[in-house]
Every structure is written in structure tokens, then in C-alpha cells.
Design a protein around this motif. Sequence first.
Motif, mmCIF file in Angstrom:
data_model
loop_
_atom_site.group_PDB
_atom_site.id
_atom_site.type_symbol
_atom_site.label_atom_id
_atom_site.label_comp_id
_atom_site.label_asym_id
_atom_site.label_seq_id
_atom_site.Cartn_x
_atom_site.Cartn_y
_atom_site.Cartn_z
ATOM 1 N N LYS A 179 0.830 -1.211 0.000
ATOM 2 C CA LYS A 179 0.000 0.000 0.000
ATOM 3 C C LYS A 179 0.865 1.262 0.000
ATOM 4 C CE LYS A 179 -4.297 -1.738 2.015
ATOM 5 N NZ LYS A 179 -5.300 -1.568 3.080
ATOM 6 N N ARG A 180 1.996 1.222 0.681
ATOM 7 C CA ARG A 180 2.895 2.377 0.705
ATOM 8 C C ARG A 180 3.411 2.683 -0.702
ATOM 9 N NH1 ARG A 180 6.628 4.577 4.714
ATOM 10 N NH2 ARG A 180 8.448 5.501 3.685
ATOM 11 N N VAL A 181 3.777 1.647 -1.438
ATOM 12 C CA VAL A 181 4.257 1.844 -2.813
ATOM 13 C C VAL A 181 3.134 2.376 -3.699
ATOM 14 C CG1 VAL A 181 5.173 0.676 -4.861
ATOM 15 C CG2 VAL A 181 6.063 0.097 -2.583
ATOM 16 N N LEU A 182 1.929 1.840 -3.545
ATOM 17 C CA LEU A 182 0.807 2.301 -4.364
ATOM 18 C C LEU A 182 0.468 3.760 -4.067
ATOM 19 C CD1 LEU A 182 -1.544 -0.827 -4.252
ATOM 20 C CD2 LEU A 182 0.166 -0.193 -5.966
ATOM 21 N N GLN A 183 0.669 4.190 -2.831
ATOM 22 C CA GLN A 183 0.439 5.588 -2.484
ATOM 23 C C GLN A 183 1.402 6.500 -3.238
ATOM 24 O OE1 GLN A 183 -1.970 6.950 -0.644
ATOM 25 N NE2 GLN A 183 -1.154 9.003 -1.021
ATOM 26 N N LEU A 184 2.627 6.054 -3.436
ATOM 27 C CA LEU A 184 3.601 6.835 -4.204
ATOM 28 C C LEU A 184 3.132 7.033 -5.644
ATOM 29 C CD1 LEU A 184 6.944 5.208 -2.949
ATOM 30 C CD2 LEU A 184 5.988 7.416 -2.271
ATOM 31 N N TYR A 185 2.568 5.984 -6.231
ATOM 32 C CA TYR A 185 2.018 6.098 -7.586
ATOM 33 C C TYR A 185 0.846 7.084 -7.602
ATOM 34 C CZ TYR A 185 4.650 2.316 -9.867
ATOM 35 O OH TYR A 185 5.643 1.552 -10.429
ATOM 36 N N GLU A 187 0.189 9.567 -5.713
ATOM 37 C CA GLU A 187 0.627 10.957 -5.551
ATOM 38 C C GLU A 187 1.121 11.553 -6.874
ATOM 39 O OE1 GLU A 187 3.562 10.627 -2.518
ATOM 40 O OE2 GLU A 187 2.103 10.373 -0.889
ATOM 41 N N ARG A 188 1.526 10.705 -7.799
ATOM 42 C CA ARG A 188 1.954 11.169 -9.128
ATOM 43 C C ARG A 188 0.816 11.127 -10.142
ATOM 44 N NH1 ARG A 188 7.504 12.995 -9.880
ATOM 45 N NH2 ARG A 188 8.495 12.504 -7.874
ATOM 46 N N GLY A 189 -0.374 10.707 -9.707
ATOM 47 C CA GLY A 189 -1.508 10.607 -10.620
ATOM 48 C C GLY A 189 -1.505 9.341 -11.436
ATOM 49 N N TRP A 190 -0.849 8.291 -10.927
ATOM 50 C CA TRP A 190 -0.730 7.021 -11.645
ATOM 51 C C TRP A 190 -1.417 5.894 -10.879
ATOM 52 C CZ3 TRP A 190 5.242 7.876 -11.674
ATOM 53 C CH2 TRP A 190 5.574 8.848 -12.642
ATOM 54 N N GLN A 191 -1.753 4.853 -11.613
ATOM 55 C CA GLN A 191 -2.314 3.631 -11.032
ATOM 56 C C GLN A 191 -1.676 2.433 -11.722
ATOM 57 O OE1 GLN A 191 -4.685 2.540 -8.654
ATOM 58 N NE2 GLN A 191 -4.092 0.501 -9.324
ATOM 59 N N SER A 322 1.745 -2.615 -15.994
ATOM 60 C CA SER A 322 1.563 -1.396 -16.770
ATOM 61 C C SER A 322 1.107 -0.312 -15.800
ATOM 62 C CB SER A 322 0.541 -1.594 -17.901
ATOM 63 O OG SER A 322 -0.714 -1.969 -17.378
ATOM 64 N N VAL A 323 1.030 0.920 -16.279
ATOM 65 C CA VAL A 323 0.641 2.046 -15.428
ATOM 66 C C VAL A 323 -0.347 2.908 -16.207
ATOM 67 C CG1 VAL A 323 1.432 4.054 -14.118
ATOM 68 C CG2 VAL A 323 2.896 2.017 -14.285
ATOM 69 N N ILE A 324 -1.460 3.279 -15.575
ATOM 70 C CA ILE A 324 -2.432 4.136 -16.252
ATOM 71 C C ILE A 324 -2.489 5.499 -15.571
ATOM 72 C CG2 ILE A 324 -3.833 2.186 -17.031
ATOM 73 C CD1 ILE A 324 -5.832 2.873 -14.808
ATOM 74 N N ALA A 330 -5.616 6.360 -19.542
ATOM 75 C CA ALA A 330 -4.736 5.931 -20.633
ATOM 76 C C ALA A 330 -3.480 5.271 -20.074
ATOM 77 C CB ALA A 330 -4.351 7.130 -21.497
ATOM 78 N N ASN A 331 -2.940 4.354 -20.832
ATOM 79 C CA ASN A 331 -1.690 3.684 -20.483
ATOM 80 C C ASN A 331 -0.531 4.669 -20.671
ATOM 81 O OD1 ASN A 331 0.588 2.033 -20.257
ATOM 82 N ND2 ASN A 331 -0.318 0.351 -21.424
#
Length: 509
Positions: A179-185, A187-191, A322-324, A330-331
Motif C-alpha cells: 500500500k505504501r508503494v501504491l500511495q507513491l504512484y 501521488e503522481r496521478g498514476w495507477q 503497466s501504469v495508467i 490511458a496507459n
Amino acid sequence: MPDPSRPTKLDAKTRSKIKRDKPKRRTAEGGGSTAGRASPPKSRVLEAERPAYLERRRGVGSMAEAAEWLRVRGIEDLECITPDLAGVARGKMMPAKKFTGNTSLALPSALFMHTISGEYPDETGEFRYSPNDGDLKLVPDLSTLSEVPWESDATAQVICDLVDTAGAAVGYTPRNVLKRVLQLYEERGWQPIVAPEIEFYLVSKNVDPDYPLTPPIGRSGRQISGGQAYSIGGVNEFDELIDDIYHFSDRQGLEIDTLIHEDGAAQLEINLRHGDPIELADQVFMFKRTIREAALKHDIYATFMAKPIQGQPGSAMHIHQSVIDLKTGANVFSNDDGSPSQLFYHFIGGMQRYVPAALIMMAPYVNSYRRLTYGMSAPTNNAWGYDNRTTAFRIPSSDASSRRVENRLPSSDANPYLALAASLACGWLGMVNAVDPDQPTDRTVNEDGIISLPRGLLEAVAAFEAEEAFHEVLSREFVGTYAGIKRGEFETFMQVISPWEREFLLLNV
């Protein structure tokens, strides 16, 4: 392709015809009143009024919904579980009524600081125990509530997060690390989007660990041999067991994309649908339990050891990533014209730069490094290439919207939460630090005798601790705790004398 979960839209002409053909309501006076109209059967009324969450096989939205979900299914017992650092399910079982009665659940903190053999290692480096071995509270994630289909009595299960007595997330527990790593994404507007592939072996029961593992007897009455990759006949050898895997999975709301026979003797692989990393880590966690239970029902073992049988291929947990963009969906690995983006190359650059130092989270045991040897099917490098399965980081053939990076290094013995956290953290570091990759390769790069990764557990631990970026991204607390546990596991391994030593040293030295 139409979405079957959504109602089909009707054009005006069709709606008009339905209205004309619809029978008129009959009343006592022949008018519009419904008085005197026969009521529909009670069972149909109840069915129409039944809340949608009661039909779900997995997950509810509140404790009130959970209470009703459990009541309708006649469930009396509930397992509150959480993965430890090895990915083993730890927790408590209780009556369902007690669970829905706002009961406080807790586990001792030391439970998440012991080795896979159950020992508590010495404090070393930054690894320290809590001075009072205080409690960690279990917080149920009700979106994971499901049945336990292999139990004879009606039982349910729910995955829990861990917080301290003040309610703060415990940073060294696996689900919180991811969850900590996903929070970093975020914060950048990524998923990030992931899709794991899990390989495992079916083996005959082995109650004495001194004896090598052997393939089980299939429905043909014979042991299945190796070299059966993608063999339908190989899968059919275990038809009834696989039926149970599908049945158990369906009862828990777990979706298998495909199942194949791999190259090893009685080695299978399950592929999962792509999705949210926490949800997919939860599914891998639950699938491992499910597959082991299905195998035991047929009096055999399922093992996720990285290298269970000498001379046979190892078992991997390949991770497609991948990252959206959170705003557009969008990818981000593709530009508007469909070409690869700079973020795509930087993600690969981050994987090449940081994954060797994070390998201990993807290959966590002494046995894991027996898989990562040259001449076998596993990569021994940090190279990347297009549709090149000999590289650590393969770019599968796809259209622009599905552009992704497959990490082929993790083994199936890895804790799925930690393997996903490590892989995504490395890609994130590459994207935010603009790390450029080297050139892609189309050569066979896993058979040249060169191994550009840590060669064993202690070397991997040292590389992990030395990478300062991980102290920020994964937390210093987690790095210190995990490294200390891995050093402790190595010490317990060193106390065991292997057959190789008895065979070659006993009478020769």
C-alpha cells in the motif's frame, strides 16, 4: 464487445412495441386501480427485494452487510487472516456473531519477525524486536470476505490489515508495504495494473524431508513425465483435482484466466486477470491456500517451492505490469500516436537499475537461487527485450493500450505482496528519476554462463540493505526487519547437513 453486466439499450421503435404488447393490469372494476389484483408469489417478492451484496461471492461494504451475508449463508465460524512476511496465513478463528459484534482482534508483533522455520533470529543491523512484544490490531478488509469452500462446516474468511495501538499502519507488514508503494504512484496521478502468473508442482506426499520429491500418479496410473509444456493430456491427468481448484475458486469469487501444464513433471501454471495490485496480491495469497487444499483432498501435495525437484525447471511468479493515468485512464507507457513513451523506457530503466538490489523480496529463500542458474529456463540477468523470454524483463507483443513490462525474475515462493511491492517500487524509481535503460536484446542471454544478479541469500540481503532508495520507498523499518529475518533464515539453513555433503565429502576429504 458488449458488457454483459449492463442492460442493453433499446431503440425507440423497440420500446414502443414493448409498450403496445404489454398486457394491461386487470382490476376489480376494470380501471387503473390495483385493488383486487392477485399478489405475486411471496418467494418472487423476496427475490426481487434481496440486496445485491447478498449475491456476491466475495466482499461486502459494511459490517452490517457482513452480518447479513454471513447469516444468509448459515456461516457460524470466521477466519480473520493476514499474511506474514513469508506469505503464510496467520490470524484467529471465531464465531461469526462475535466478529460482527465489534470485537477487537490483536496479534503479537513478534509473530511478524520470525523465520520460515518459526525461529526468532538475533537482533542484527537495524533489526530490532519491540521491547514489550506489544499487540498489533487486525482490521478486517470487508471487500475480501468470502467462504472457505474446503471446510466441512460453513466457514468464512476475511483478510485483515495490521495497525498499532494508536491506529497507525504497521510499516513492516506485507500488505502495508505494498500500500505504501501504491500511495507513491497515486501521488503522481498514476495507477499500476498487474497480472501475475503462478507456477507450482504437484508432488506425491513426502512425510520424510530427507527423501526427494517425486511426481504424483495421474489418472492413467503412471507418473507424469517432464516435457509436457501446454499439454492438454498433462492437464487431464489431474482432471478431478483441477475441477476442485475451479470449484473452490468460484466459491471464493476468485477468477482464473487460464490454466496450463508447464514444462516440468506435473508442473502447472495459473494466470490471473489483470487488475489492482492489492486485489491481485490478495488473490495470489488465497489461490495458494486454495490449490494446497484441493491437492490435499486428492492425497497429494501442491508446492510453490522455487526449485522443488532436481533436474526439473523451477517455478516462477511472472508479473505483468503497466501504469495508467488516473485522470484519463490511458496507459502512460504509450504516447497518443501509439509509440512507446519516455515513462515506458524509464520504468524499464528502473527495473534494470534497482531489481538486482530488490531480488531478496522476489527470491526470498536459499532454495530460490537454485532456480536462478544458467542453462535453465529462468533468467540470470537484468536484460530486457521484445518478446524475449530469456531476459529478466520481457516486453510482450501487444497493442499500444496494453503495452506492459513482464518481470520474469520472481519465484513462486515469494510473498505476492512483497514481490509486487518490490517490482513496482523499482519501476517507480525509474520513472521519477528518469533512469534510461540499455538497448534491448534479441539474443539468448540466460545460457552464456554469466549471472548478473546476487548469487545467494546473503549477497542479496547485503545488496538490499545497501540501496538507500529502498529505505525511503519501502521504509527503513521494513528494510531492517526483513533483512534481519533473512539473515536468521540463512543461519538456520547452515545448521543442516545436505545429501551433497554426505555424498562427496564423507569419504573423500
